[in-house]
Design a protein around this motif. Structure first.
Motif, PDB file in Angstrom:
ATOM      1  N   UNK A  35      -6.225  -4.667  -4.042  1.00 25.44           N
ATOM      2  CA  UNK A  35      -6.027  -4.121  -2.894  1.00 25.44           C
ATOM      3  C   UNK A  35      -4.819  -4.388  -2.143  1.00 25.44           C
ATOM      4  N   UNK A  36      -4.122  -3.469  -1.969  1.00 26.33           N
ATOM      5  CA  UNK A  36      -2.782  -3.898  -1.192  1.00 26.33           C
ATOM      6  C   UNK A  36      -2.934  -3.457   0.353  1.00 26.33           C
ATOM      7  N   UNK A  37      -2.583  -4.240   1.352  1.00 23.61           N
ATOM      8  CA  UNK A  37      -2.852  -3.533   2.692  1.00 23.61           C
ATOM      9  C   UNK A  37      -1.247  -3.880   3.254  1.00 23.61           C
ATOM     10  N   UNK A  38      -1.068  -2.854   3.773  1.00 23.11           N
ATOM     11  CA  UNK A  38       0.282  -2.647   4.581  1.00 23.11           C
ATOM     12  C   UNK A  38       0.219  -2.307   6.208  1.00 23.11           C
ATOM     13  N   UNK A  39       0.848  -3.148   6.840  1.00 21.33           N
ATOM     14  CA  UNK A  39       0.867  -2.906   8.287  1.00 21.33           C
ATOM     15  C   UNK A  39       2.352  -2.822   9.047  1.00 21.33           C
TER      16      UNK A  39
END
Length: 353
Positions: free
Chosen positions: A204-208
């Motif tokens: 899972x990649x989380x981008x903010x």
């Protein structure tokens, strides 16, 4: 008890009309006790700026002063006394529009606009028009300035709790000060995290990131993010929620998680934001997109172990090659020795004959 701040308590009833949009927040235990027969509406007054306007819109020069008005119509059966004030606007945490309460300091529209009266009483079924002036300072910065003019009704809770219920109805004011206009959104604080330990697997990649309106016009925007593993493996593009209308200087945070990302040692993330400008007529135009990128290693230790594994595999292959070469050389030497011995033995037999 008197609630001094409009947005602090659930005992506050707020009815806010801005740019033709009505927002009603009903308190948990005060709505039933409020006098539901009291009602009023507001609209822009007929003036040289037009009729039937959903909001006040102006294009002015620094130092200019204009006069306009707001019509207040008491649609209920009782006389009402309303307070009037102007304040700066802001984008709420849910992407809506609101204006500051009277206890907050305004530096733009709220400081420029002055209603002719601070309080007005309207008989049932009657309408009054309240003029107001807007004095633009000589040093006003070019670009968009947004706020509103609001009517406020203070009511005591009939239950006897002593709570004061504030009801607000207002209209949005949009003013553009002439000068150099710059429409610009900037992507800031871009972060990319990856949840997965297999450097060759998926996770899972989380981008903010934060979008900051660094220009001087009101802008919305379209957002998307592209996530890919090393060398662009398994690239995925996802559409993100549309940006609300951001006033100059405002920021908006966005965070999204993308599943099934092929890491391939590292993960890259690219954010694209396309600013959208809305003119006074409601027409929209897209501006040149802005982008920002970031990269993160899947796992430092898994990366180190992978490199160690690859180096170990290379060393093993090299060792096998060396051993095979030595075995072949020894085998060849033995064959050559046997051949030489056989030849020598044959020659010796001929000599003995």
């Amino acid at each position: 008890m008197i609630v001094s701040r409009f947005n602090r308590s659930l005992l506050v009833l707020v009815v806010l009309v801005l740019a033709g949009l009505t927002l009603t927040v009903v308190p948990a235990n005060a709505a039933d006790s409020a006098d539901s027969k009291i009602a009023w509406t507001v609209r822009t007054a007929l003036s040289k700026y037009g009729s039937g306007r959903p909001k006040f819109t102006y294009t002015v020069k620094a130092g200019e002063q204009i006069t306009d008005g707001i019509d207040i119509n008491n649609t209920g059966p009782k006389k009402i006394t309303l307070k009037l004030y102007a304040a700066d606007g802001f984008t709420t945490g849910t992407g809506g529009f609101d204006i500051l309460t009277p206890d907050k300091k305004s530096n733009g529209i709220g400081a420029w606009v002055k209603p002719a009266v601070a309080r007005v009483t309207v008989a049932p079924g009657k309408q009054v028009q309240i003029p107001f002036t807007m004095t633009v300072p000589d040093n006003a910065t070019p670009g968009d300035h947004v706020g509103g003019i609001v009517t406020v009704l203070d009511q005591k809770d009939p239950s006897g709790s002593g709570t004061v219920i504030h009801r607000r109805v207002g209209l949005r004011i949009e003013t553009r000060v002439s000068g150099q206009v710059q429409s610009k959104l900037t992507i800031e604080n871009l972060k990319l995290d990856y949840d997965g330990h297999n450097p060759l697997g998926t996770g899972h990649a989380t981008i903010s990131f934060t979008v900051h309106n660094t220009g001087n016009t009101v802008l919305g925007g379209l957002q998307k993010a592209t996530i890919a593993g090393g060398l662009g493996v398994g690239s995925k593009t996802v559409k993100l929620p549309r940006l609300p209308q951001l006033l100059p200087g405002e920021s908006w945070d966005t965070k999204a998680t993308v599943d099934g990302v092929h890491a391939m040692l590292w993960v890259t993330g690219k954010v694209t934001v396309t600013p959208v400008f809305t003119d006074a007529a409601g027409s929209t135009a897209s501006l040149n997109p802005v982008t920002a990128s970031s990269r993160t290693v899947v796992s430092v230790w898994s990366f180190v172990l992978l490199i160690a594994f690859i180096l170990g595999l290379i060393a093993l292959v090299w060792l096998i090659i060396v051993v095979v070469k030595r075995l072949r050389r020894r085998s060849n030497e033995k064959v050559e020795a046997k051949v030489a011995a056989a030849v020598e033995e044959r020659l010796q037999e001929k000599v003995n004959q």
